[in-house]
Motif scaffolding. Structure first.
Motif, mmCIF file in Angstrom:
data_model
loop_
_atom_site.group_PDB
_atom_site.id
_atom_site.type_symbol
_atom_site.label_atom_id
_atom_site.label_comp_id
_atom_site.label_asym_id
_atom_site.label_seq_id
_atom_site.Cartn_x
_atom_site.Cartn_y
_atom_site.Cartn_z
ATOM 1 N N GLY A 24 0.784 -1.230 0.000
ATOM 2 C CA GLY A 24 0.000 0.000 0.000
ATOM 3 C C GLY A 24 0.813 1.275 0.000
ATOM 4 N N VAL A 33 -5.291 2.637 -1.360
ATOM 5 C CA VAL A 33 -5.414 3.105 0.022
ATOM 6 C C VAL A 33 -6.060 4.490 0.067
ATOM 7 N N ASN A 46 -2.058 -1.234 6.073
ATOM 8 C CA ASN A 46 -1.147 -1.111 4.935
ATOM 9 C C ASN A 46 0.115 -1.902 5.242
#
Length: 359
Positions: A24, A33, A46
């Motif tokens: 991410g 994201v 993430n």
């Protein structure tokens, strides 16, 4: 911009509140994201090793922009960074337990073909072994979920059209195209695709797989063709063009890809795959020349920028042509790209000119 609208992401999630995005902090993962943070109230975990191509700047900007909406009801940030390398099985399992996800979008991968030729070992470790570690951790998590969450859980594996090899002058890749990878990068991604399919058929893990064409847009790390050309041309440096420049790629604007990923992840057929392409076939020569023309308009002091184009020795195993047939994802899930190549490229060139210091 076409009249096609972006999907309602909150409606797509349908109660999936805890989302794990691997990679991410990368180019495509970062775009996913940012979309989840802006358009939903989900908690986004993430998982990223934060390597050379990682950048959290864009996500930090969104969190600042959201203000109080960046926080969950219990006061924690809706973006949780898990600094983990998937090659570490124990750390990966711990990260999955911490995230406790309802949905996993697996984007983490080594992805630069030139680097895979110079050092293939890192690609096997990350893309093959890393995906194996993630699948094992996610399978254990999924098997222990309460029935209601288990029934709606999904694992989405994001792959590339390069696993299909090289096309001739006609035809397009589809979901039934046989795999024929030609580089260490594409071979490692093909292996990861096969692992994901095996975990679905053997263990019942609810997976969806997508294979995309070449992405471009803001925030891409400047080692790929489009940002390299923009930044070198803007600086008045030679623009490298492999071989005769006639290699063809199907270009997909990153935000259109995010639309497709969120649709496939939440509504795609379990065990199925979807090919995602941008209807943007261009030779590398055409792409480079289009960037030069845009720079002639936006930065006329360096015109004509095409004088900087320099032919360089072609890389080994350079696939001649890629093209995607996105009929399935369009027909089943209603996806269409919202940007044509000319619009997306112009936006991208302007962004890099405005952010040259960052690059």
């Amino acid at each position: 911009m076409s009249a096609t609208s972006s999907p309602d992401v909150s409606a797509l999630l349908a109660g999936r509140h805890r989302i794990l995005v691997t990679g991410g902090a990368g180019f495509i993962g970062g775009a996913v994201v940012r979309r989840l943070l802006r358009e939903t109230e989900a908690l986004v975990f993430n998982l990223d090793k934060c390597g050379y191509a990682s950048d959290l700047t864009s996500i930090e900007g969104v969190l600042a922009e959201l203000g109080p909406r960046a926080l969950s009801p219990d006061g924690q940030s809706r973006h949780q960074l898990l600094r983990v390398d998937l090659t570490n099985a124990e750390a990966t399992a711990a990260a999955v337990r911490q995230a406790d996800p309802d949905l996993v979008l697996h984007l983490a991968a080594e992805s630069h073909v030139d680097r895979s030729i110079e050092g293939p070992g890192a690609f096997i470790a990350s893309n093959v072994n890393g995906t194996f570690h993630l699948l094992q951790a996610v399978r254990s998590h999924w098997e222990q979920l309460p029935a209601e969450r288990r029934d709606t859980f999904r694992f989405h594996h994001i792959s590339t059209d390069e696993v299909f090899g090289s096309l001739g002058p006609t035809g397009r890749f589809s979901e039934t195209t046989l795999y024929d990878p030609r580089s260490p990068y594409s071979a490692s991604k093909a292996a990861s695709d096969h692992l994901v399919n095996a975990w679905h058929h053997t263990f019942g893990l609810p997976v969806v797989l997508t294979n995309c064409s070449n992405n471009y847009g803001p925030w891409q790390f400047p080692e790929k063709l489009i940002p390299v050309v923009i930044l070198k041309a803007a600086a008045g440096e030679p623009i490298p063009l492999y071989g005769d420049g006639a290699n063809v790629r199907d270009w997909l604007y990153v935000e259109d890809h995010v639309d497709a990923l969120l649709l496939a992840a939440n509504r795609g057929e379990l065990g199925g795959s979807y090919c995602v392409g941008g209807h943007g076939e261009r030779t590398n020569q055409q792409v480079v020349e289009a960037i030069c023309i845009l720079l002639d308009e936006l930065k006329p002091t360096g015109a004509p920028h095409s004088r900087l184009i320099t032919s360089v020795t072609d890389r080994p195993g350079h696939d001649r042509r890629y093209a995607i047939d996105p009929t399935r994802i369009s027909g089943e899930l209603g996806w269409q790209p919202r940007h044509n190549f000319e619009e997306g490229l112009a936006d991208t060139v302007r962004w890099y000119l405005e952010h040259q210091r960052r690059c």
